[in-house]
Scaffold this motif. Structure first.
Motif, PDB file in Angstrom:
ATOM      1  N   SER A  34       0.860  -1.185   0.000  1.00 43.73           N
ATOM      2  CA  SER A  34       0.000   0.000   0.000  1.00 43.73           C
ATOM      3  C   SER A  34       0.894   1.232   0.000  1.00 43.73           C
ATOM      4  O   SER A  34       2.058   1.180   0.398  1.00 43.73           O
ATOM      5  N   LYS A  55      -5.959  -5.155  -8.078  1.00 47.68           N
ATOM      6  CA  LYS A  55      -5.918  -3.845  -7.460  1.00 47.68           C
ATOM      7  C   LYS A  55      -6.926  -3.789  -6.325  1.00 47.68           C
ATOM      8  O   LYS A  55      -8.011  -4.310  -6.415  1.00 47.68           O
ATOM      9  N   LYS A 100      -3.277   4.081  -3.025  1.00 51.61           N
ATOM     10  CA  LYS A 100      -3.788   2.807  -3.510  1.00 51.61           C
ATOM     11  C   LYS A 100      -3.055   1.637  -2.875  1.00 51.61           C
ATOM     12  O   LYS A 100      -2.102   1.800  -2.125  1.00 51.61           O
ATOM     13  N   LYS A 139      -8.812  -1.013  -3.617  1.00 49.05           N
ATOM     14  CA  LYS A 139      -9.051   0.363  -3.290  1.00 49.05           C
ATOM     15  C   LYS A 139      -8.327   0.710  -2.009  1.00 49.05           C
ATOM     16  O   LYS A 139      -8.052  -0.147  -1.193  1.00 49.05           O
TER      17      LYS A 139
END
Length: 463
Positions: A327, A455, A349, A457
């Motif tokens: 992250s 991916k 992200k 969030k």
């Protein structure tokens, strides 16, 4: 590993290493551990005999309770849930979630926990146990053997029976009576295991999950840095309870760097927790615990500006690999290298890369990035038994086993002093280091071939 674990337990909460350059992180060379107890195998202590029927042959083997010594203090009693995999003498074991072992794919894992809760050593009144199960007189040895046999029928999907008549009746009663029970919670874990952010802020929260009444939080040893561990309001913490939240309070102007904290408690580890080896040694399940030292570690990385990464990893048995999650709480993209490939995590992200690792192979995964960033994760992927792993009594694992007429190894300590016959107890051989070396080499050569990238969030600060 023992020296490292001892130093972690002794320090309680430690600011690890000197503060270093931008984006740098403390290298994690220890085996991956989500938190809880770490212990060393002392060997098979209370056992009788059993017979494994497989491939048209009958094999005698010991069946019973293993004991472990916990780093920092405490004793554990365990049963085997991996009948064909040998134990390694003095192997290191770590408390592990079911999903990171063969139990994760075993539909009858909950029945194994029921057996543990309703038999020896959790039930130490053997006369009452014998009466309830209708077995006739039981000794500690025959009760242990019957319990292990019932567990094997569900953990390894094998046709096995206890040699003693009363032990066999106990195994049958336990198998028929067992019902699903939920996985027990960890004795101590911190979530998340890694945080990051800009200096001048409180980084977190890191939530404490434990069955202990209270856990110790020791302030950073490098008081001159000004970095503290606090609650949300900035109050320094020296203890924490279940559900408590910890923050790294990093003063403005602090040099870019990293730190780690360890929370420690003394508690009884819940029956039914899995214990996986840091090397290739059969997986265990907890049958009983004294008050024992448990610990969990989390890291923080901070900087004034630029990319600010936090990297963690955990085994993913469902996908056959290790999930590496990066992250980025900075204001610039974070580009890191993993097994020869580059990945970019945009500001705010998170990315997860699943690194494929073959079953039973050791892995040594290093994530590198700009500014000297480096994080290493090591372990062994042990997600399956040699049989189906889906649970259920009876069946045939299709594994080559020793016949009754062959010599058996010594029955104390789980060492490899004899032939490879006593499946639930035999240890490693002189070839073990070579095998481990080859496994690591295979991971290094093949690890970059395929990755599963997804991916995520940006996570809210409360998660």
């Amino acid at each position: 590993m023992a020296r490292l674990a001892a130093s972690v337990v002794a320090s309680g909460l430690v600011l690890a290493g000197a503060f270093v350059g931008a984006g740098s992180a403390v290298a994690d060379e220890a085996p991956q551990h989500q938190g809880g107890a770490a212990a060393v195998l002392d060997g098979l202590k209370t056992y009788d005999r059993a017979v494994l029927h497989e491939g048209g042959r009958n094999q005698q083997l010991p069946a019973g309770v293993f004991e472990m010594t916990v780093d920092g203090g405490g004793k554990l009693k365990t049963y085997c849930i991996d009948i064909h995999n040998p134990t390694q003498d003095r192997a290191k074991y770590l408390e592990t979630p079911w999903g990171q072992t063969s139990l994760g794919a075993n539909k009858n894992a909950g029945k194994i926990r029921w057996i543990l809760e309703h038999s020896y050593p959790k039930v130490d009144n053997l006369a009452a146990l014998a009466e309830e199960a209708g077995t006739g007189p039981l000794t500690e040895k025959t009760a242990a053997a019957g319990t292990q046999v019932a567990i094997w029928r569900y953990s390894d999907n094998v046709d096995v029976e206890a040699s003693d008549a009363a032990a066999e009746k106990l195994a049958d009663w336990l198998e028929k009576s067992a019902v699903d029970q939920a996985e027990p919670k960890a004795s101590l874990v911190l979530d998340p295991a890694a945080v990051s952010g800009k200096s001048g802020r409180r980084l977190g929260p890191i939530t404490v999950h434990t069955n202990a009444g209270q856990a110790t939080v020791t302030p950073p040893v490098d008081a001159a840095s000004g970095v503290k561990v606090t609650d949300k309001s900035g109050k320094p913490l020296t203890s924490a309870v279940n559900g408590g939240e910890l923050y790294f309070d990093v003063p403005a102007g602090t040099a870019d760097g990293s730190a780690s904290l360890t929370v420690q408690a003394t508690t009884s580890v819940p029956v039914g927790r899995a214990f996986a080896s840091a090397t290739k040694s059969q997986t265990m399940i907890l049958a009983g615990s004294s008050d024992s030292t448990v610990s969990a570690t989390a890291t923080a990385t901070w900087a004034k500006q630029g990319a600010i990464p936090a990297v963690s990893a955990e085994k993913n048995c469902a996908k056959g690999g290790v999930d590496v999650t990066a992250s980025n709480k900075g204001d610039e993209a974070f580009t890191f290298e993993l097994a020869g490939k580059e990945y970019t995590v945009e500001a705010g992200k998170s990315e997860t890369v699943t690194v494929p690792v073959a079953e039973d192979q050791a892995y040594d995964i290093t994530v590198t990035g700009p500014g000297g960033f480096s994080k290493t994760f090591k372990g062994v992927l042990d997600c399956k038994t040699s049989s189906s792993g889906t649970g259920g009594a009876g069946g045939n694992g299709g594994h080559e086993t020793q016949t009754e007429g062959q010599p058996a190894p010594a029955t104390s300590g789980g060492g490899s002093t004899g032939s490879a016959g006593d499946l639930a107890e035999t240890g490693g051989s002189s070839a073990t280091p070579v095998i481990a070396g080859v496994a690591i080499a295979l991971v290094v050569v093949g690890g970059g071939a395929v990755f599963l990238l997804r991916k995520r969030k940006a996570q809210p600060s409360a998660q």
